[in-house]
Design a protein around this motif. Structure first.
Motif, PDB file in Angstrom:
ATOM      1  N   GLY A  72      60.473  34.658 -40.870  1.00 55.63           N
ATOM      2  CA  GLY A  72      59.830  34.225 -40.046  1.00 55.63           C
ATOM      3  C   GLY A  72      58.480  34.873 -39.826  1.00 55.63           C
ATOM      4  N   ALA A  96      71.834  32.892 -39.326  1.00 53.40           N
ATOM      5  CA  ALA A  96      71.558  33.023 -37.828  1.00 53.40           C
ATOM      6  C   ALA A  96      72.219  31.756 -37.185  1.00 53.40           C
ATOM      7  CB  ALA A  96      69.919  32.760 -37.549  1.00 53.40           C
ATOM      8  N   ILE A 136      66.396  37.086 -31.189  1.00 52.43           N
ATOM      9  CA  ILE A 136      67.149  37.316 -32.275  1.00 52.43           C
ATOM     10  C   ILE A 136      67.552  38.409 -32.717  1.00 52.43           C
ATOM     11  CG2 ILE A 136      67.191  36.824 -35.109  1.00 52.43           C
ATOM     12  CD1 ILE A 136      65.271  34.893 -34.807  1.00 52.43           C
ATOM     13  N   ASN A 191      62.020  30.537 -45.306  1.00 50.92           N
ATOM     14  CA  ASN A 191      62.114  30.800 -43.850  1.00 50.92           C
ATOM     15  C   ASN A 191      63.046  30.128 -43.279  1.00 50.92           C
ATOM     16  OD1 ASN A 191      61.341  31.538 -41.179  1.00 50.92           O
ATOM     17  ND2 ASN A 191      59.688  30.334 -41.214  1.00 50.92           N
ATOM     18  N   LYS A 217      62.602  41.361 -42.404  1.00 52.61           N
ATOM     19  CA  LYS A 217      64.023  41.074 -42.376  1.00 52.61           C
ATOM     20  C   LYS A 217      63.990  39.498 -41.720  1.00 52.61           C
ATOM     21  CE  LYS A 217      66.354  45.138 -41.415  1.00 52.61           C
ATOM     22  NZ  LYS A 217      66.654  46.118 -40.139  1.00 52.61           N
ATOM     23  N   PRO A 256      65.499  24.375 -36.610  1.00 56.02           N
ATOM     24  CA  PRO A 256      64.242  25.126 -36.059  1.00 56.02           C
ATOM     25  C   PRO A 256      63.591  24.487 -35.037  1.00 56.02           C
ATOM     26  CG  PRO A 256      63.577  23.914 -38.158  1.00 56.02           C
ATOM     27  CD  PRO A 256      65.101  23.560 -37.756  1.00 56.02           C
ATOM     28  N   ARG A 307      63.424  39.328 -33.084  1.00 56.71           N
ATOM     29  CA  ARG A 307      62.212  38.496 -32.340  1.00 56.71           C
ATOM     30  C   ARG A 307      62.804  38.868 -30.812  1.00 56.71           C
ATOM     31  NH1 ARG A 307      61.991  32.275 -33.586  1.00 56.71           N
ATOM     32  NH2 ARG A 307      63.965  32.084 -32.221  1.00 56.71           N
ATOM     33  N   ARG A 354      57.651  23.344 -43.639  1.00 58.85           N
ATOM     34  CA  ARG A 354      58.071  24.939 -43.548  1.00 58.85           C
ATOM     35  C   ARG A 354      58.340  25.658 -44.937  1.00 58.85           C
ATOM     36  NH1 ARG A 354      60.995  27.287 -38.853  1.00 58.85           N
ATOM     37  NH2 ARG A 354      62.537  28.834 -39.493  1.00 58.85           N
ATOM     38  N   ILE A 373      72.708  37.271 -36.172  1.00 56.06           N
ATOM     39  CA  ILE A 373      72.456  37.192 -37.632  1.00 56.06           C
ATOM     40  C   ILE A 373      73.828  37.769 -38.002  1.00 56.06           C
ATOM     41  CG2 ILE A 373      71.352  37.748 -39.739  1.00 56.06           C
ATOM     42  CD1 ILE A 373      69.210  36.491 -38.095  1.00 56.06           C
ATOM     43  N   THR A 432      72.855  35.929 -45.384  1.00 52.49           N
ATOM     44  CA  THR A 432      73.271  36.055 -43.651  1.00 52.49           C
ATOM     45  C   THR A 432      72.620  34.597 -43.253  1.00 52.49           C
ATOM     46  OG1 THR A 432      70.910  36.783 -43.625  1.00 52.49           O
ATOM     47  CG2 THR A 432      72.955  38.462 -43.623  1.00 52.49           C
TER      48      THR A 432
HETATM   49  P1  AMP Z   1      62.418  28.839 -35.463  1.00 48.83           P
HETATM   50  O1  AMP Z   1      63.785  28.042 -35.475  1.00 48.83           O
HETATM   51  O2  AMP Z   1      61.553  28.040 -35.992  1.00 48.83           O
HETATM   52  O3  AMP Z   1      62.277  29.418 -34.204  1.00 48.83           O
HETATM   53  O4  AMP Z   1      62.858  30.107 -36.379  1.00 48.83           O
HETATM   54  C1  AMP Z   1      63.862  30.753 -36.601  1.00 48.83           C
HETATM   55  C2  AMP Z   1      63.562  32.259 -36.874  1.00 48.83           C
HETATM   56  O5  AMP Z   1      64.865  32.794 -37.371  1.00 48.83           O
HETATM   57  C3  AMP Z   1      62.640  32.558 -38.029  1.00 48.83           C
HETATM   58  O6  AMP Z   1      61.843  33.362 -37.696  1.00 48.83           O
HETATM   59  C4  AMP Z   1      63.490  33.048 -39.247  1.00 48.83           C
HETATM   60  O7  AMP Z   1      62.933  34.052 -39.900  1.00 48.83           O
HETATM   61  C5  AMP Z   1      64.844  33.790 -38.265  1.00 48.83           C
HETATM   62  N1  AMP Z   1      66.131  33.665 -39.128  1.00 48.83           N
HETATM   63  C6  AMP Z   1      66.818  32.629 -39.353  1.00 48.83           C
HETATM   64  N2  AMP Z   1      68.031  33.104 -40.063  1.00 48.83           N
HETATM   65  C7  AMP Z   1      67.885  34.340 -40.311  1.00 48.83           C
HETATM   66  C8  AMP Z   1      68.451  35.165 -41.324  1.00 48.83           C
HETATM   67  N3  AMP Z   1      69.498  34.808 -41.657  1.00 48.83           N
HETATM   68  N4  AMP Z   1      67.990  36.535 -41.401  1.00 48.83           N
HETATM   69  C9  AMP Z   1      67.077  36.901 -40.659  1.00 48.83           C
HETATM   70  N5  AMP Z   1      66.083  36.118 -39.857  1.00 48.83           N
HETATM   71  C10 AMP Z   1      66.387  34.556 -39.544  1.00 48.83           C
END
Ligand code: AMP
Ligand code: MG
Length: 350
Positions: free
Chosen positions: A233, A121, A185, A64, A230, A144, A197, A60, A102, A119
């Protein structure tokens, strides 16, 4: 590395297995586990080295960020600077469940977990195995989806084995997941929260609780050059099967005709074609390998089947895939967001 695979009965979770998995997490290792959305690849979110292992195992990109999973509302105060009112309201309504929020991170959350961002998530999953694993380990779990980066997300344990066997310490097999697409998200760091998302929890469901919610403009189209997304991913090709996927949009009769025309030409040229059809259209495609993703009106089933169908085409070794598009209301928006990304936004109107 030898990957331990343990089956658990979701209605009677084996304590010994949960303790074995928790020990791995507490010692900086990686455990894949079922959640209600997709399988996650977990590690201790507060251990930067453990998070780094996730990035390596998945291949990864390091910018991301990971979603941090908790099992108890009390865990959140240590992880963030503050919880705005609107964030608290939607968490109270939809947690445990398929919603990621977030917020501004506290100092104890390493940037190695947040992809360098200030930030973080956070999500509280509702799957009993995920809940129990996080509870027993006593640590927030960065997780993830448990796939190799860019491939379709795993919705059953065999998908995780395909991608990560030999690269992670343990897989907990809790059977197929329920929802089948990743969490919604919501960025709650601004006055009007923004959906980054789409997922099972829709804009309308959120607006019922907190009023206006925005949807990030980049959701249904490719990121333009030079734009900083933002949710990092967003900028990567994602969820993609090995063969090139093209989606056809329009009146269903036109879609069937176009797919048949393309399939005929490809077949004549010796290419193996996969077709993403629906229950209603399954018998409309005489050539190619046709797989139904579900009934057009049943979005829950389509979401549930989506990644499995994309992976099936991988194992069938097709050279090219043609697909129908689906309505983009309610859960359909989340479905189309995944399909469009899988297709690298290659959609043709017919
Ligand atoms: P996944 O867990 O593989 O489904 O991916 C997690 C998703 O959450 C990715 O698209 C990240 O970009 C998004 N994500 C995680 N933390 C943040 C954050 N602090 N700000 C914006 N997006 C986040
Ligand atoms: Mg993912």
């Amino acid at each position: 590395m030898n990957t331990i695979v343990r089956k658990v009965d979701v209605s009677l979770i084996d304590k010994t297995i949960m303790e074995e998995a928790s020990e791995i997490l507490k010692n900086g290792g990686m455990v894949a586990f079922p959640t209600e959305t997709v399988y996650g690849l977990g590690a201790d979110a507060l251990d930067e080295e453990a998070s780094a292992k996730i990035y390596r195992a998945k291949g990864r990109p390091s910018d991301n960020p990971l979603i941090v999973h908790i099992s108890d509302m009390e865990q959140i105060d240590r992880l963030v600077k503050r919880v705005p009112d609107k964030a608290r309201k939607i968490m109270e309504r939809f947690w445990p469940g398929p919603l990621t929020v977030i917020l501004e991170k506290s100092d104890i959350v390493p940037k190695g977990t947040t992809g360098g961002l200030d930030t973080v998530a956070i999500r509280m999953p509702s799957h009993p195995v995920a809940m129990e694993l996080i509870r027993v380990s006593g640590v927030p779990v960065a997780a993830p989806s448990a796939n190799v980066s860019g491939r379709p997300s795993p919705t059953q344990s065999s998908h995780v084995e395909e991608d990560l066997c030999g690269k992670i310490d343990m897989i907990i097999d809790g059977g197929p997941v329920g929802i089948g697409i990743e969490s919604t998200i919501v960025d709650c760091t601004c006055d009007t929260p923004v959906i980054l998302r789409p997922g099972y929890i829709t804009k309308e469901m959120l607006e019922d609780i907190i009023g206006d919610v925005d949807v990030d403009k980049a959701l249904m189209k490719p990121m333009s050059e030079g734009v900083v997304p933002k949710a990092p991913g967003m900028k990567y090709k994602h969820y993609a099967p090995k063969a090139d996927l093209t989606m056809y949009h329009g009146d269903i009769k036109n879609v069937e005709n176009k797919i048949n025309e393309m399939t005929k030409a490809d077949t004549a040229a010796g290419r193996k074609v996969g077709i993403i059809a629906s229950d209603e259209t399954l018998d409309k495609y005489p050539l190619g390998t046709v797989i139904s993703i579900g009934k057009r009106s049943d979005e829950d089933t389509i979401a549930h089947n989506l990644y499995r169908v994309l992976r099936e085409f991988d194992s069938l070794g097709v050279d090219v895939i043609y697909g129908e598009t689906f309505e983009d209301n309610r859960l359909g928006q989340a479905i189309m967001n995944r399909l469009l990304k899988a297709a690298g936004y290659h959609v043709e109107n017919v």
